[in-house]
Design a protein around this motif. Structure first.
Motif: not given
Length: 304
Positions: A20-34, A112-116
């Motif tokens: 449940n850790r909160k993001l810091l101002p110098n962090e971002k949460l991103d995502s990729i569809e695989i 396929n974690d190689i591709v991710f």
């Protein structure tokens, strides 16, 4: 009442593991569809970064972990601020990686974690924040086996790879022999008394046959065309009136300026050096507070 206690205990475990850790101002949460799955990752940028392309470290958590728990476990975010590199913490599929040994949820679902991971790295490079010649990889346990697989299958992506509490699996050995891929600098950090991933090789509790640490180092020496000249040193740390002996081995005369290194943690177990185990119901062997596993990892990367 029983359900209430289950909820409370589950909440405590989640809190302790850092899920449940909160993001810091110098962090971002991103995502990729695989493969129709949303694959997420946390990017931590160093606090004093000027925006120019810099080094990147990819950090793969162990089984049952996540990107957030890897941050809490390793404190690589703090080291990144100090040293000035970007560190990315991906989330495995159902808290696991498809490292090829067959028994994790990721392997069982043919993820396929190689591709991710390759796609994630290439996206960060394309954004202009990462120097493509300074990309590094580290993994712990299941993440360490995944790191070994990525070193074998995608060596050109990395300047250096380190696995902690993981060595070469028989699956990765066969893949490497079939692919005949290029050399890559490799480091292994391993406890000689690891109860989960045997230092002497054999079978791991969560599935799959693995090589010994010594055989793994020998294989990478052969693949990297290293000679037998080795630099060795021993450091002794005091903890609770006992001595902890750490042996460092480094093969530096290898093809394409690659290196092969072993950090042997004598008498220690499976945990990331310096951390408090986050899964208390699994015996991980002897732990230590006097070592900094993240510093050991980055010291190896900086030497390349």
């Amino acid at each position: 009442m029983k359900i209430f206690y289950i909820i409370v205990i589950s909440s405590l475990i989640v809190s302790c593991m850092g899920l449940n850790r909160k993001l810091l101002p110098n962090e971002k949460l991103d995502s990729i569809e695989i493969q129709n799955h949303k694959r997420t990752y946390i990017v931590h940028y160093p606090k004093k970064w000027d925006g120019s392309p810099i080094s990147l470290l990819v950090a793969l958590h162990g089984r049952f972990g996540s990107g957030s728990t890897m941050i809490k476990q390793t404190k690589l975010d703090l080291l990144a601020d100090l040293k000035g590199f970007i560190v990315v913490f991906p989330d495995g599929y159902k808290r696991s990686w498809a490292d090829g040994r067959g028994n994790t949820p990721a392997d069982e679902n043919q993820i396929n974690d190689i591709v991710f991971i390759e796609s994630m790295v290439k996206r960060l490079i394309a954004e202009g924040s990462v120097n493509p010649k300074q990309v590094f990889l580290v993994g712990h346990s299941n993440g360490g086996f995944m790191a070994q697989r990525l070193a074998a299958e995608k060596p050109d992506l990395w300047k250096g790879v380190v696995s902690v509490a993981a060595q070469i699996s028989v699956f990765t050995l066969k893949r490497k022999l079939a692919l005949k891929s290029n050399p890559v600098s490799i480091g292994i950090i391993a406890g000689t008394d690891d109860p989960l991933v045997p230092y002497s090789g054999g079978y791991v509790r969560d599935g799959g046959e693995i090589l010994s640490v010594e055989d793994s180092i020998q294989r990478w020496k052969e693949w990297n065309s290293c000679n037998n000249s080795v630099a060795k040193k021993t450091q002794v740390f005091k903890e609770d009136l006992a001595d902890i002996h750490i042996d460092f081995y480094r093969y530096e005369s290898c093809a394409e300026n690659t290196k092969v290194g072993l950090i042997q943690l004598n008498g220690l177990g499976h945990s990331w050096p310096g951390e408090t185990p986050m899964i208390p119901f699994i015996d991980q062997g002897k732990t230590t507070k006097v070592l900094d596993g993240s510093k050991l990892v980055w010291d190896f990367m900086e030497s390349l």
